[in-house]
Design an enzyme around this catalytic site. Sequence first.
Site, PDB file in Angstrom:
ATOM      1  N   HIS A 270       0.849  -1.201   0.000  1.00 28.63           N
ATOM      2  CA  HIS A 270       0.000   0.000   0.000  1.00 28.63           C
ATOM      3  C   HIS A 270       0.878   1.243   0.000  1.00 28.63           C
ATOM      4  CE1 HIS A 270      -3.169   2.821   1.113  1.00 28.63           C
ATOM      5  NE2 HIS A 270      -3.999   1.889   0.655  1.00 28.63           N
ATOM      6  N   ASP A 328      -7.965  -5.146  -0.682  1.00 28.64           N
ATOM      7  CA  ASP A 328      -8.400  -5.962  -1.835  1.00 28.64           C
ATOM      8  C   ASP A 328      -8.081  -7.440  -1.691  1.00 28.64           C
ATOM      9  OD1 ASP A 328      -7.414  -3.098  -3.499  1.00 28.64           O
ATOM     10  OD2 ASP A 328      -9.461  -3.879  -3.592  1.00 28.64           O
TER      11      ASP A 328
HETATM   12  C1  SDX Z   1      -5.939   0.337  -3.187  1.00 29.29           C
HETATM   13  O1  SDX Z   1      -4.208   4.806  -1.986  1.00 29.29           O
HETATM   14  C2  SDX Z   1      -5.172   4.150  -1.459  1.00 29.29           C
HETATM   15  O2  SDX Z   1      -5.635   4.473  -0.402  1.00 29.29           O
HETATM   16  C3  SDX Z   1      -5.691   3.000  -2.304  1.00 29.29           C
HETATM   17  C4  SDX Z   1      -6.752   2.124  -1.647  1.00 29.29           C
HETATM   18  C5  SDX Z   1      -8.041   2.879  -1.413  1.00 29.29           C
HETATM   19  O3  SDX Z   1      -8.792   2.485  -0.514  1.00 29.29           O
HETATM   20  O4  SDX Z   1      -8.320   3.799  -2.231  1.00 29.29           O
HETATM   21  O5  SDX Z   1      -6.280   1.625  -0.396  1.00 29.29           O
HETATM   22  C6  SDX Z   1      -7.117   0.946  -2.531  1.00 29.29           C
HETATM   23  O6  SDX Z   1      -5.603   0.743  -4.257  1.00 29.29           O
HETATM   24  C7  SDX Z   1      -5.155  -0.721  -2.443  1.00 29.29           C
HETATM   25  C8  SDX Z   1      -3.924  -1.217  -3.267  1.00 29.29           C
HETATM   26  C9  SDX Z   1      -4.440  -2.241  -4.290  1.00 29.29           C
HETATM   27  N1  SDX Z   1      -3.343  -2.632  -5.201  1.00 29.29           N
HETATM   28  C10 SDX Z   1      -2.751  -3.810  -5.131  1.00 29.29           C
HETATM   29  O7  SDX Z   1      -2.976  -4.655  -4.251  1.00 29.29           O
HETATM   30  C11 SDX Z   1      -1.754  -4.068  -6.256  1.00 29.29           C
HETATM   31  C12 SDX Z   1      -0.492  -4.726  -5.666  1.00 29.29           C
HETATM   32  N2  SDX Z   1       0.182  -3.713  -4.828  1.00 29.29           N
HETATM   33  C13 SDX Z   1       1.307  -3.027  -5.485  1.00 29.29           C
HETATM   34  O8  SDX Z   1       1.074  -2.750  -6.859  1.00 29.29           O
HETATM   35  C14 SDX Z   1       1.759  -1.842  -4.636  1.00 29.29           C
HETATM   36  O9  SDX Z   1       1.861  -2.274  -3.345  1.00 29.29           O
HETATM   37  C15 SDX Z   1       0.993  -0.548  -4.647  1.00 29.29           C
HETATM   38  C16 SDX Z   1       0.674  -0.081  -6.011  1.00 29.29           C
HETATM   39  C17 SDX Z   1      -0.277  -0.683  -3.869  1.00 29.29           C
HETATM   40  C18 SDX Z   1       1.886   0.455  -3.963  1.00 29.29           C
HETATM   41  O10 SDX Z   1       3.011   0.609  -4.815  1.00 29.29           O
HETATM   42  P1  SDX Z   1       4.307   1.330  -4.278  1.00 29.29           P
HETATM   43  O11 SDX Z   1       3.966   2.675  -3.732  1.00 29.29           O
HETATM   44  O12 SDX Z   1       5.404   1.236  -5.297  1.00 29.29           O
HETATM   45  O13 SDX Z   1       4.665   0.434  -3.051  1.00 29.29           O
HETATM   46  P2  SDX Z   1       5.921   0.673  -2.153  1.00 29.29           P
HETATM   47  O14 SDX Z   1       6.561   2.018  -2.402  1.00 29.29           O
HETATM   48  O15 SDX Z   1       5.482   0.382  -0.754  1.00 29.29           O
HETATM   49  O16 SDX Z   1       6.944  -0.457  -2.638  1.00 29.29           O
HETATM   50  C19 SDX Z   1       8.070  -0.686  -1.845  1.00 29.29           C
HETATM   51  C20 SDX Z   1       8.728  -1.922  -2.417  1.00 29.29           C
HETATM   52  C21 SDX Z   1       9.098  -1.798  -3.878  1.00 29.29           C
HETATM   53  O17 SDX Z   1      10.220  -2.638  -4.076  1.00 29.29           O
HETATM   54  P3  SDX Z   1      11.728  -1.972  -3.938  1.00 29.29           P
HETATM   55  O18 SDX Z   1      11.838  -0.979  -5.099  1.00 29.29           O
HETATM   56  O19 SDX Z   1      11.793  -1.312  -2.577  1.00 29.29           O
HETATM   57  O20 SDX Z   1      12.664  -3.164  -4.072  1.00 29.29           O
HETATM   58  O21 SDX Z   1       7.841  -3.043  -2.332  1.00 29.29           O
HETATM   59  C22 SDX Z   1       7.631  -3.564  -3.624  1.00 29.29           C
HETATM   60  C23 SDX Z   1       7.934  -2.454  -4.593  1.00 29.29           C
HETATM   61  O22 SDX Z   1       8.302  -2.996  -5.841  1.00 29.29           O
HETATM   62  N3  SDX Z   1       6.233  -3.957  -3.683  1.00 29.29           N
HETATM   63  C24 SDX Z   1       5.789  -5.163  -4.004  1.00 29.29           C
HETATM   64  C25 SDX Z   1       4.395  -5.107  -3.906  1.00 29.29           C
HETATM   65  N4  SDX Z   1       4.035  -3.882  -3.525  1.00 29.29           N
HETATM   66  C26 SDX Z   1       5.175  -3.168  -3.393  1.00 29.29           C
HETATM   67  N5  SDX Z   1       6.435  -6.295  -4.370  1.00 29.29           N
HETATM   68  C27 SDX Z   1       5.672  -7.377  -4.642  1.00 29.29           C
HETATM   69  N6  SDX Z   1       4.323  -7.403  -4.568  1.00 29.29           N
HETATM   70  C28 SDX Z   1       3.669  -6.277  -4.201  1.00 29.29           C
HETATM   71  N7  SDX Z   1       2.340  -6.295  -4.115  1.00 29.29           N
END
Ligand code: SDX
Length: 393
Positions: A270, A328
Amino acid sequence: EFDAFTYDPGFTSTASCRSDITFIDGDQGTLLYRGYPIEQLAEHSNFLEVSYLLLYGNLPQKAELENFTDSITRHTMVNESLKNFFNGFHYNAHPMAMLTAVVGSLSAFYHDSIDINDPASRDLCAQRIIAKMPTIAGAAFKHFVGEPFVYPKNHLSYSANLLNMLFSRPSEEYKISPVAEKALDQLLILHADHEQNASTSTVRLAGSTGTNPFAAMSAGCAALWGPAHGGANEAVLRMLEEIGDVRNVAKFIEKAKDKDDPFRLMGFGHRVYKNYDPRATIIRDTCHEVLQEMGMENDPQLELAVKLEEIALKDDYFVERKLYPNVDFYSGLIYRALGIPMSFFTVLFALGRTPGWVAQWMEMVADPEQRIGRPRQIYTGAAKRDYVPVDKR
Ligand code: SDX
């Protein structure tokens, strides 16, 4: 206890706006709607009462709630000509394509009667949008499955009406399960608002131009559709289907960690929560209850989700990055148990988020200091240069 008025999340310089509506502490996993903890609202309230709270700032008195509920109920019908709009879609049009288009089309019926500077006109828009979303969702579903549209019924609760418009048929009345009605109402509450997420920020930015709220909500639907945002609930079920068996979980966890692999663990991580998403905790418990009630406690997809969560939460990659299940991760399992097809999961997210979008739009347009949104950029393009005619390039 925190003091919201001195709490500085450390990003005030980049904050897009000030708002009284929803408070999130991503480190603590705290979510408050107008100061009320989401856990208490999910347990004790209902979706229309929470909608009133988000719109007007306080829990309603009994008479206020009755009037609000009655008004929403009386605005659930949509113009009959929208049937022609739906019939223009191919039968397998994605439901979010239909929702985004039809919500925007409501502008065609109301745009000349809206005065966004008049509080009464704003209230009417808010109630029309909240009231009509389930009717539009029900019509999209019926078009999708090739069955006749089902009209809203005023004697049913908001969530029961939605279920009836989805599943009732001329050949047989749909028997509304109290378990399904309660679970759906709770899911709508849990999705109702979430501060300045991508779709809410889109609604605010579109609305800041002075466009009508129906057009702004349509923009919100478009933003929510993305798999990184509201489309994740559908993506989680597709991911569980792809994993297929508990024995494959470890392999997919490794895929999710591989930077060269675009696969991400859907429903995990998130932008704000670096702790368990409080909504996910509630939804996980409800998921177990609903599937138990429906005799699906041994559902292989549920078993897969529980195993995935168990392994990921012990894995250094996820622990170090504070990646936890989000709203989700389990919600799709409940929607599926209620008989809702995967491609409709994001439609239900949009229905839940509607009062939040509308409340944030109302807060913005009512703010006399409000100006058109205009994000800036960091320019990384070419330095200034002179034009060269094509025969001299
Ligand atoms: C919603 O904003 C909101 O409030 C949204 C929401 C709402 O109510 O409106 O809460 C609803 O959108 C929830 C999120 C739903 N999406 C997913 O579940 C899709 C999977 N999640 C990822 O795509 C991701 O976690 C995001 C898009 C949600 C967040 O992306 P970020 O900001 O890039 O996440 P981060 O900065 O915390 O990532 C840190 C690290 C990164 O790796 P490094 O570069 O540090 O090595 O964690 C990794 C990311 O690549 N990472 C993941 C991951 N999520 C983050 N790796 C594997 N699987 C994942 N799901």
